[in-house]
Design an enzyme around this catalytic site. Structure first.
Site, mmCIF file in Angstrom:
data_model
loop_
_atom_site.group_PDB
_atom_site.id
_atom_site.type_symbol
_atom_site.label_atom_id
_atom_site.label_comp_id
_atom_site.label_asym_id
_atom_site.label_seq_id
_atom_site.Cartn_x
_atom_site.Cartn_y
_atom_site.Cartn_z
ATOM 1 N N LYS A 163 0.804 -1.390 0.037
ATOM 2 C CA LYS A 163 0.044 0.048 0.029
ATOM 3 C C LYS A 163 0.854 1.223 -0.038
ATOM 4 O O LYS A 163 0.820 2.125 -0.888
ATOM 5 C CB LYS A 163 -0.891 -0.039 1.295
ATOM 6 C CG LYS A 163 -1.935 -1.026 1.250
ATOM 7 C CD LYS A 163 -3.064 -0.787 2.534
ATOM 8 C CE LYS A 163 -2.244 -0.802 3.713
ATOM 9 N NZ LYS A 163 -1.457 -1.987 4.064
ATOM 10 N N GLU A 189 2.001 7.407 11.248
ATOM 11 C CA GLU A 189 3.086 6.911 10.506
ATOM 12 C C GLU A 189 4.344 6.600 11.180
ATOM 13 O O GLU A 189 4.408 7.357 12.333
ATOM 14 C CB GLU A 189 3.400 8.241 9.354
ATOM 15 C CG GLU A 189 2.471 8.047 8.167
ATOM 16 C CD GLU A 189 2.637 6.994 6.884
ATOM 17 O OE1 GLU A 189 3.421 7.263 6.257
ATOM 18 O OE2 GLU A 189 1.804 6.126 7.314
ATOM 19 N N ARG A 190 5.266 5.677 10.777
ATOM 20 C CA ARG A 190 6.472 5.465 11.301
ATOM 21 C C ARG A 190 7.459 6.689 10.901
ATOM 22 O O ARG A 190 7.278 7.274 9.837
ATOM 23 C CB ARG A 190 7.205 4.126 10.954
ATOM 24 C CG ARG A 190 6.206 3.025 11.059
ATOM 25 C CD ARG A 190 6.817 1.766 10.405
ATOM 26 N NE ARG A 190 5.807 0.692 10.827
ATOM 27 C CZ ARG A 190 4.844 0.403 10.059
ATOM 28 N NH1 ARG A 190 4.254 1.234 9.057
ATOM 29 N NH2 ARG A 190 3.847 -0.655 10.407
#
Length: 472
Positions: A163, A189-190
């Site tokens: 993705k 998010e990382r």
């Protein structure tokens, strides 16, 4: 009502992690969704948002920052407005957090207009109708799940099916083709993903026309929960005030739902189906219904959606599905076979797939491609049990063409060059249609399947086939 000269002041009476209870003077309670500034010794006040009126003097608020060190008795000031974030040209090329604060190292933000993150969706009379195709240069998407300018599209898939890579490629290709503004919302998010995206946009030269809003994974749920609305407020400004077309990208909408579920639990609400918050439908709608086209400008949205345990009947996934114009479904089986992008040609759909909108040729080719691949999947169990030799000559021909179509619909990406060593390709729709038509007509029946794998247009595949035959 409170104002800047005489603000309503209260004090913290309880702290439950990210949820705080505040007492205000009787008759002066802040409104639901109003922003509060809670004094903290360092590094500064914490922003919170009112979500419940407990009685005539107490409210319950969700902190949008770290509450470590917060104690009872701390002073709280009501701001008399929802959370306000900077919008306009000063935010372009900058990296903001979920409440609009600068996170990059490029100095403070220039003076910018501020707008509330809560806003009504455009009225039905303001909506602009468009059926223009939004070309991406990715063969399988443009052919089978075309995007609509001013529409909403989402990529659905479980963990590890591609993705984020696909949305990064869409950012790279569509922002380069796209003449307007781009706004990216990274929800949960990382930090590694955010850093990679920042470098990618800087290298491709499109960062100056892009605003980045990140609610990182380690931030409190309230901050992650509001990241999407912060980014949307920026996108709405460019649509409504600057009259620019906006490309609005979200990775990942499911993490917004997760953050909402965490907040709902902290507020003491009873969970609904599968443990989700009871307000799931209204929270998703609050975001999705504001993504719309108005006369003269459009917000086109491309979103990534994590599918827990590959279960597409999950209530959150089903709710997001209901708001979309195009659904791009990623298949774990195709990813395991190395068919990237792993877009399932049978499950991916678009409301634009209509001969009156696309033209007779595009519609016919798309339907024929689906028909041939569906027939191949029906035969796969027989092939696994008895072998392909037991099929009729017509079925063997159909299987060969289906396998070649699947390989032709793979494509090397620009963002994966460092990992694959293959230069990225963008393919025009006319080239995609011509290539699929040639495969369906049998022109490639005697070609090696590998000649069609990870190529751009059919001419590139033809050259690869000729080189292989010459080498043999």
């Amino acid at each position: 009502m409170s104002n800047a000269v005489n603000p309503t002041v209260g004090c913290v009476i309880a702290v439950h992690g990210s949820v705080i209870d505040v007492r205000f003077p009787a008759g002066r309670l802040p409104a639901i969704n109003e922003a509060l500034e809670v004094e903290l010794d360092a590094p500064g006040p914490v922003l919170a948002e009112v979500h419940q009126h407990l009685d005539g003097t107490r409210v319950r608020a969700v902190a949008l920052g770290n509450t470590s060190g917060l104690r009872r008795g701390s002073t709280v000031r009501a701001t008399a407005s929802p959370v306000q974030v900077p919008v306009g040209d000063p935010v372009l090329g900058r990296l903001l957090n979920g409440i609009g604060e600068v996170m990059d190292r490029n100095g403070p933000l220039a003076a910018a207009e501020r707008r509330p993150i809560h806003h009504d969706a455009p009225g039905l009379s303001r909506l602009g109708a468009t059926q223009e195709i939004f070309h991406t240069g990715i063969k399988v998407i443009d052919l089978l799940a075309p995007l609509i300018k001013g529409g909403k599209a989402a990529m659905f898939g479980g963990a590890g099916v591609g993705k984020t890579v696909l949305i990064m490629e869409l950012i790279r290709t569509t922002v380069e083709r796209h003449s307007g503004i781009s706004v990216f919302a990274g929800i949960g998010e990382r930090s590694r993903e955010g850093h990679e995206l920042l470098l990618e946009l800087r290298e491709s030269g499109v960062l100056a026309r892009t605003a980045l809003v990140f609610g990182q994974m380690n931030e409190p749920p309230g901050a992650r929960w509001r990241t999407g609305l912060t980014a949307l407020a920026i996108a709405e400004y460019f649509r409504d005030s600057a009259h620019e077309n906006v490309l609005f990208l979200i990775d990942n909408v499911y993490r917004l739902v997760q953050a909402g579920a965490e907040v709902s639990g902290l507020l003491g609400r009873l969970p609904s189906r599968v443990g989700y918050q009871p307000s799931l439908a209204s929270e998703v709608a609050e975001l999705e219904e504001r993504i719309a086209s108005v006369a003269g400008a459009a917000i086109t949205s491309i979103q990534a959606v994590y599918v827990p345990a590959d279960d597409f009947t999950d209530p959150a996934v089903a709710e997001i599905f209901s708001h979309l114009d195009s659904s791009i479904v990623l298949s774990r089986d195709m990813a395991a076979e190395g068919m990237y992008p792993a877009v399932d040609p049978l499950l991916s759909t678009s409301t634009l797939l209509d001969p009156r909108l696309l033209g007779e040729q595009h519609y016919r080719v798309a339907q024929e491609v689906r028909k041939v691949i569906a027939h191949y999947r029906d035969l796969q169990e027989i092939i696994a049990l008895l072998g392909i030799e037991e099929l009729s000559a017509a079925d063997r021909t159909a299987v060969g063409r289906a396998r070649r179509l699947q390989r032709f619909l793979t494509q090397p990406f620009m963002v994966t060059v460092a990992f694959t060593g293959k230069a990225g390709r963008t393919v025009e729709l006319e080239q995609t249609l011509a290539g699929c038509t040639s495969i369906l007509d049998g022109e490639t029946d005697d070609w090696a399947e590998s000649s069609l794998y990870m190529v751009g247009d059919l001419e590139e595949a033809r050259q690869r086939e000729a080189a292989a035959r010459k080498a043999a």
